[in-house]
Write a protein that holds these residues in place. Structure first.
Motif: not given
Ligand SMILES: [Fe+2]
Length: 285
Positions: A37-40, A34, A44
């Motif tokens: 995927e969102v390239q935190l 996850y 953030e």
């Protein structure tokens, strides 16, 4: 898979319980995937840590912000769905919610759970049976009930109410029947002064839950049932903030005049509301 993910998975290999190992390793795999995927971003990540820290700090006694967070994200209902595959006979389950308090007084068949307030409101009598799948009564089932007062707050949330106000533990009688007196529950807003409030405001979501009474019913040899009865006609039935409404849990109430039938046993001497509902439990195993 990234090397760091592989390393963390390997570090959990020595856990003895196969189930715990599976749950934790799957959590790591899914969480890493996850984040990838969102390239935190770093900011953030900091926001998330801060949010969870503050959610933890909100949790104290009857205030359970993490349960509330699970509820508003639909996680509680998902866990419910996975663990209580419904069948035609069984009463559906729903969210436990954050407001249950253990150790409430045992009350007699027909006793009033209102300890304070609600004097100017029409009394409500809730009555029914605890049954098995064959419609046979279950004697001695333990029934915990809790609901909000007429200000939309639970005792525990509201220091003006005695701790056991609108709460109590009952046992089904020799006929498998239960009954208690109360007042009609009203729709209420879940607490907005914590991190869940921030989240819902941020997402432009509302805080309303339709009026309901909570039940937790258990009997030896049967699966525990955690559920609500929702009141038919409530304007928030189609938009519950915690996604807990199920069609078969919506009940109508009648308004009755006190006649000898009710006056004698339940000592209701004025017109009252009546809800009759029987709960069906499923055998364990
Ligand atoms: Fe509730």
């Amino acid at each position: 898979m990234r090397p760091v993910t592989e390393s963390v998975l390997k570090s959990l290999d020595q856990i003895d319980s196969e189930r715990s190992k599976y749950v934790l390793q799957t959590l790591i795999k899914t969480l890493h995937q996850y984040i990838d995927e969102v390239q935190l971003t770093q900011t953030e990540w900091e926001t998330a840590i801060d949010f969870l820290t503050r959610t933890g700090h909100m949790c104290q006694g009857p205030r359970q912000e993490f349960i509330l967070l699970s509820d508003v994200l639909g996680i509680s209902m998902l866990v419910d769905e996975i663990n209580h595959s419904q069948n035609e006979q069984q009463t559906p389950s729903t969210v436990f919610g954050p407001f249950f308090v253990a150790g409430m007084p045992t009350r007699m068949y027909g006793e009033n759970i209102v300890e304070e307030g609600g004097d100017d409101l029409m009394p409500l009598l809730v009555q029914g049976n605890i049954l098995d799948h064959d419609g046979k009564p279950i004697v001695g089932a333990e029934i915990e009930v809790w609901q909000t007062a007429d200000n939309g707050m639970y005792s525990g949330q509201d220091s003006a109410q005695p701790p056991a106000n609108l709460r109590g533990k009952f046992f089904s009688n020799e006929q498998g029947a239960y009954a208690f007196k109360s007042i009609l529950p009203i729709s209420y807003q879940i607490p907005s002064d914590g991190t869940v409030g921030e989240l819902l405001n941020y997402a432009k979501r509302h805080f309303w839950r339709p009026a309901h009474i909570h039940f937790m019913i258990q009997a030896p040899g049967y699966q525990r049932l955690v559920t609500h009865l929702f009141i038919q006609g409530d304007e928030h039935l189609n938009g519950d903030a915690v996604f807990g409404v199920k069609e078969r849990l919506i009940v109508a109430y009648e308004t009755k005049l006190a006649d000898a039938n009710w006056t004698d046993f339940f000592e209701i001497k004025q017109p009252f509301h009546l809800i009759q509902y029987s709960f069906v439990l499923t055998k364990e195993g």
